[in-house]
Design a protein around this motif. Structure first.
Motif, short mmCIF file in Angstrom:
data_model
loop_
_atom_site.label_atom_id
_atom_site.label_comp_id
_atom_site.label_asym_id
_atom_site.label_seq_id
_atom_site.Cartn_x
_atom_site.Cartn_y
_atom_site.Cartn_z
N LYS A 92 9.29 27.40 -29.22
CA LYS A 92 8.46 26.11 -28.97
C LYS A 92 7.60 25.87 -30.20
O LYS A 92 7.39 24.93 -30.81
N GLU A 93 7.05 27.03 -30.88
CA GLU A 93 6.02 26.94 -32.04
C GLU A 93 6.97 26.46 -33.26
O GLU A 93 6.63 25.61 -34.18
N LEU A 150 8.12 22.75 -32.72
CA LEU A 150 6.96 21.66 -32.81
C LEU A 150 6.70 21.44 -34.31
O LEU A 150 6.27 20.75 -34.98
N GLY A 208 9.00 19.37 -36.11
CA GLY A 208 8.89 17.99 -35.46
C GLY A 208 10.17 17.83 -34.65
O GLY A 208 10.31 16.62 -34.48
N GLN A 209 10.61 18.88 -34.13
CA GLN A 209 11.50 18.69 -32.99
C GLN A 209 11.16 18.76 -31.58
O GLN A 209 10.02 19.27 -31.38
N ARG A 210 11.87 18.28 -30.75
CA ARG A 210 11.51 18.72 -29.39
C ARG A 210 12.12 19.96 -28.64
O ARG A 210 13.19 20.25 -28.86
N PRO A 211 11.08 20.89 -28.41
CA PRO A 211 11.44 22.18 -27.90
C PRO A 211 12.49 21.96 -26.51
O PRO A 211 12.37 20.98 -25.71
#
Length: 283
Positions: free
Chosen positions: A178-179, A182, A185-188
């Motif tokens: 997730k880190e 993000l 700039g992507q959606r996890p």
């Protein structure tokens, strides 16, 4: 003084840390004895508490009723200790030495009434709101593990420990994913999608190795070419199927109905003695 008490106190060295800090802990550590000791060291403390902990008020006069609505709360003070009970989806119990019981805060919850869902503001005690603000890390990790745990009931304690470590490793890798997403700039991915993707990658590792690396051919002296076969044709009679034509095992000298198809020597294959394997190992 107990593991939960000693583990917290041993980490708090005023000569290094100073004093006056606020400490947030979960219900494994929270106790009246610990919080009073921390207060004497000039450390404030707040955390969820188990109602069966020693020192927790046993009075039922100020308890929440069974039909309590969401947002209902009760509190009792015992010196510097504040005990709070609050009804959310279930009863939440808190203990704090640094907060007032209620300062007018509210939070929004989806509430179902007469079969219709609606968003409603409900009262929330100050210790609960502050706990959610500062103590989200550990509770969040526990929650993520519970959603898709690989844990299974077992009487082997070491397996329980291994499965828990496996859960922690997967959740930690999900948090790192997730880190990174993000940060780019992507959606996890959701945790479920992440676990599915992880399983597919792990399953593909073995297939990739089997494709890239050809199978090794066994040498002429290898036992891979040896296989067990009956020593003679099996009798059609059910009573003679395991006795007719038996020969003596060359390893243990007991009667057997098996032999090595390659070496052509009779060898036992029984649960308590596997002469087929032992004889080939010796050679």
């Amino acid at each position: 003084m107990g593991l939960s008490f000693d583990s917290v106190v041993s980490l708090l060295n005023p000569s290094f840390l100073g004093t006056g800090y606020h400490i947030y802990v979960d219900n494994f550590y929270t106790s009246a004895m610990l919080f009073r000791h921390l207060s004497s060291m000039n450390f404030g403390a707040c955390g969820t508490i188990r109602p069966n902990r020693k020192g927790f008020p046993k009075t039922r006069v100020n308890a929440l009723p069974r039909d309590a609505d969401r947002g209902d709360m009760r509190w009792i003070r015992d010196g510097k200790l504040l005990y709070v009970k609050w009804m959310d989806t279930r009863e939440v119990t808190m203990c704090s030495t640094i907060h007032r019981a209620y300062d007018g805060e509210v939070m929004f919850r989806n509430v179902r009434s007469d079969g219709v869902w609606s968003r409603r503001a409900i009262s929330v005690p100050t210790p609960v709101k502050e706990y959610n603000k500062y103590m989200g890390g550990v509770d969040l990790s526990d929650a993520l593990i519970k959603f898709y745990s690989v844990d299974r009931k077992t009487t082997r304690w070491y397996m329980k420990l291994f499965l828990h470590f496996l859960d922690i490793a997967v959740v930690n890798s999900f948090i790192i994913h997730k880190e990174i997403a993000l940060g780019n700039g992507q959606r996890p991915l959701t945790q479920k999608a992440f676990r599915v993707h992880l399983v597919k990658q792990l399953a593909a590792i073995g297939r990739e190795q089997s494709v890239e690396r050809p199978l090794e051919q066994p040498s002429s002296s290898s036992t891979a070419a040896c296989f067990p076969v009956p020593v003679c044709e099996l009798s059609e009679s059910p009573t003679l199927k395991c006795t007719k034509g038996r020969r003596k095992c060359v390893h243990c000298q007991r009667c057997t109905i098996f032999k090595c198809g390659s070496c052509d020597v009779p060898l036992c294959i029984v649960a308590d003695r596997i002469c087929f394997t032992e004889w080939h190992k010796d050679r």
